[in-house]
Design a protein around this motif. Structure first.
Motif, PDB file in Angstrom:
ATOM      1  N   ASP A 117       0.842  -1.187   0.000  1.00 56.46           N
ATOM      2  CA  ASP A 117       0.000   0.000   0.000  1.00 56.46           C
ATOM      3  C   ASP A 117       0.886   1.249   0.000  1.00 56.46           C
ATOM      4  OD1 ASP A 117      -1.594   2.274   1.316  1.00 56.46           O
ATOM      5  OD2 ASP A 117      -3.154   0.760   1.071  1.00 56.46           O
ATOM      6  N   PRO A 118       0.570   2.260  -0.842  1.00 57.08           N
ATOM      7  CA  PRO A 118       1.429   3.463  -0.879  1.00 57.08           C
ATOM      8  C   PRO A 118       1.515   4.199   0.450  1.00 57.08           C
ATOM      9  CG  PRO A 118      -0.633   3.796  -2.109  1.00 57.08           C
ATOM     10  CD  PRO A 118      -0.533   2.335  -1.812  1.00 57.08           C
ATOM     11  N   ASN A 119       0.540   3.984   1.333  1.00 60.33           N
ATOM     12  CA  ASN A 119       0.568   4.649   2.642  1.00 60.33           C
ATOM     13  C   ASN A 119       1.311   3.849   3.698  1.00 60.33           C
ATOM     14  OD1 ASN A 119      -0.964   7.069   2.161  1.00 60.33           O
ATOM     15  ND2 ASN A 119      -2.764   5.775   1.920  1.00 60.33           N
ATOM     16  N   PHE A 123       3.065   6.619  10.135  1.00 66.90           N
ATOM     17  CA  PHE A 123       2.808   6.271  11.527  1.00 66.90           C
ATOM     18  C   PHE A 123       1.385   5.757  11.676  1.00 66.90           C
ATOM     19  CE2 PHE A 123       3.115   7.396  16.181  1.00 66.90           C
ATOM     20  CZ  PHE A 123       4.214   6.593  16.415  1.00 66.90           C
ATOM     21  N   PHE A 124       1.230   4.589  12.293  1.00 67.48           N
ATOM     22  CA  PHE A 124      -0.050   3.910  12.491  1.00 67.48           C
ATOM     23  C   PHE A 124      -0.573   3.226  11.228  1.00 67.48           C
ATOM     24  CE2 PHE A 124      -1.481   6.670  16.321  1.00 67.48           C
ATOM     25  CZ  PHE A 124      -0.742   5.858  17.154  1.00 67.48           C
ATOM     26  N   TYR A 125       0.150   3.315  10.105  1.00 68.07           N
ATOM     27  CA  TYR A 125      -0.269   2.624   8.883  1.00 68.07           C
ATOM     28  C   TYR A 125       0.681   1.458   8.640  1.00 68.07           C
ATOM     29  CZ  TYR A 125      -3.733   5.953   7.029  1.00 68.07           C
ATOM     30  OH  TYR A 125      -4.847   6.709   6.823  1.00 68.07           O
ATOM     31  N   GLY A 126       0.148   0.272   8.460  1.00 74.28           N
ATOM     32  CA  GLY A 126       0.973  -0.887   8.179  1.00 74.28           C
ATOM     33  C   GLY A 126       0.219  -2.162   8.466  1.00 74.28           C
ATOM     34  N   PRO A 127       0.824  -3.307   8.151  1.00 74.58           N
ATOM     35  CA  PRO A 127       0.169  -4.589   8.439  1.00 74.58           C
ATOM     36  C   PRO A 127       0.104  -4.826   9.940  1.00 74.58           C
ATOM     37  CG  PRO A 127       2.004  -4.828   6.875  1.00 74.58           C
ATOM     38  CD  PRO A 127       2.113  -3.479   7.468  1.00 74.58           C
ATOM     39  N   HIS A 288      -4.341  10.667   7.854  1.00 70.86           N
ATOM     40  CA  HIS A 288      -3.087  11.372   8.102  1.00 70.86           C
ATOM     41  C   HIS A 288      -3.059  12.764   7.487  1.00 70.86           C
ATOM     42  CE1 HIS A 288      -1.136   7.821   9.784  1.00 70.86           C
ATOM     43  NE2 HIS A 288      -0.073   8.552  10.010  1.00 70.86           N
ATOM     44  N   ASP A 289      -3.687  12.925   6.316  1.00 70.37           N
ATOM     45  CA  ASP A 289      -3.567  14.175   5.579  1.00 70.37           C
ATOM     46  C   ASP A 289      -4.624  15.210   5.961  1.00 70.37           C
ATOM     47  OD1 ASP A 289      -1.358  13.256   4.136  1.00 70.37           O
ATOM     48  OD2 ASP A 289      -2.624  12.272   2.644  1.00 70.37           O
ATOM     49  N   TYR A 290      -5.556  14.844   6.834  1.00 71.73           N
ATOM     50  CA  TYR A 290      -6.581  15.810   7.230  1.00 71.73           C
ATOM     51  C   TYR A 290      -5.951  16.921   8.065  1.00 71.73           C
ATOM     52  CZ  TYR A 290     -10.688  17.864   9.422  1.00 71.73           C
ATOM     53  OH  TYR A 290     -11.631  18.747   9.862  1.00 71.73           O
TER      54      TYR A 290
END
Length: 334
Positions: A117-119, A123-127, A288-290
């Motif tokens: 996944d590109p994200n 932080f907090f993004y991952g398997p 994350h981008d908000y």
């Protein structure tokens, strides 16, 4: 309901929360109750949320099975840089005045993101990290179902919050806020690991405010959550929150306080316990981008924005860096 709670002989007053019924068709009434709760204390109950008793029982049962595993098995799932996996009891001093230590252990999962996944890597993004299915069959499926359904409850609460802040009811359902993949995460907590001395009051989680939008907490029947409605008061006055079977305890986080320009208050809270205790929290966050900035209905010439503008991802990272720095500083001081 009792006026005081007792933990190993120590009495503190009980604070009885307001209650939001998600089955109530009158959103105006629900928004009025929620608004009062968020302005007075920043914490309330939510009932009739849609999660079945069967799922809640299965979730707590599976959580207890994991924490009952031998430490060698749990340490194979040690948490990674995305804060997924097992966090053992820190055994570090968390209160320099009393020399009390953190005896809790935890397990962390988030919105599952594939490695390609590109994200992935944010932080907090991952398997997620999962126990082997042959050791805990059905564990992954139960945890993900619970998290997904709880996020949906959080979105439903978000619609009432939007109404209470004079926004369009679906304001927070926008993809970049809560409508799509979010930076939300779930923590499972076990307080009172083997060897805990229950003859004295134990701080399982030190006083803190949550950094996120809102937190949805579910607990067993053991008391432990305490709040301080006046963050800067000296001395601090702590009040116990009664556990209610089948209900979520929902508290305002710092992100919602910032969005509402301080109208809705994030609540200072801690966990103090005298018996073995299990709980779980879903920490609802935007993507994350908000950009976290004062909502248009919460500012005026007489009430300008009180907080700086910052992206969700940057804010989360800054808060965790500060937490890590404070932990190192406190441990060097003892």
């Amino acid at each position: 309901m009792a006026d005081h709670s007792t933990v190993n002989g120590s009495e503190i007053p009980v604070y009885n929360l307001k209650c939001i019924d998600l089955a109530n068709p009158d959103i105006h009434q629900s928004a009025a109750v929620l608004k009062q709760a968020c302005m007075e204390s920043g914490i309330f109950y939510v009932i009739n949320h849609g999660l079945s008793e069967e799922l809640m029982n299965e979730f707590f049962g599976q959580m207890k099975k994991f924490f009952a595993l031998p430490m060698d098995e749990k340490k194979k799932l040690f948490w990674n840089q995305s804060l997924r996996g097992y966090r053992p009891p820190a055994q570090a001093v968390i209160d320099n005045k009393t020399q009390q230590k953190d005896f809790g252990e935890a397990y962390h999962i988030g919105v599952d993101v594939a490695k390609d996944d590109p994200n992935c890597g944010k932080f907090f993004y991952g398997p997620n990290i999962w126990p082997p299915a042959d050791i805990l069959p059905g564990w992954k499926e139960t945890m993900m179902r619970y998290q997904e359904e709880t996020i949906n409850v959080g979105r439903a609460i978000g619609r009432i919050i939007a109404h209470a802040l004079d926004l369009n009811v679906d304001f927070f359902d926008q993809p970049e806020i809560l409508g799509n993949k979010t930076a939300s995460y779930s923590n499972m907590f076990h307080y009172g690991v083997p060897g805990t001395d229950f003859s004295k009051e134990i701080v399982g989680a030190p006083p803190h405010c949550d950094l996120n939008f809102i937190t949805l907490l579910a607990t067993d029947e053991i008391w432990g959550l305490q709040i301080c409605r006046e963050k800067n008061a000296q001395p601090q006055l702590w009040e116990a929150i009664p556990p209610v079977k089948g209900a979520f305890i929902v508290n305002v986080g710092d992100m919602l306080e910032m969005l509402s320009n301080g109208a809705f208050r994030s609540i200072l809270h801690r966990v103090v316990f005298g018996k073995e205790r299990y709980s779980t929290g879903l920490f609802l966050c935007p993507s994350h981008d908000y950009v976290i900035e004062c909502l248009p209905t919460c500012k005026s010439e007489d009430n300008p924005p009180k907080y700086p503008t910052i992206k969700t991802g940057d804010y989360i990272l800054s808060r965790f860096r500060q937490l890590a720095a404070d932990t190192v500083k406190d441990n060097k001081a003892v």
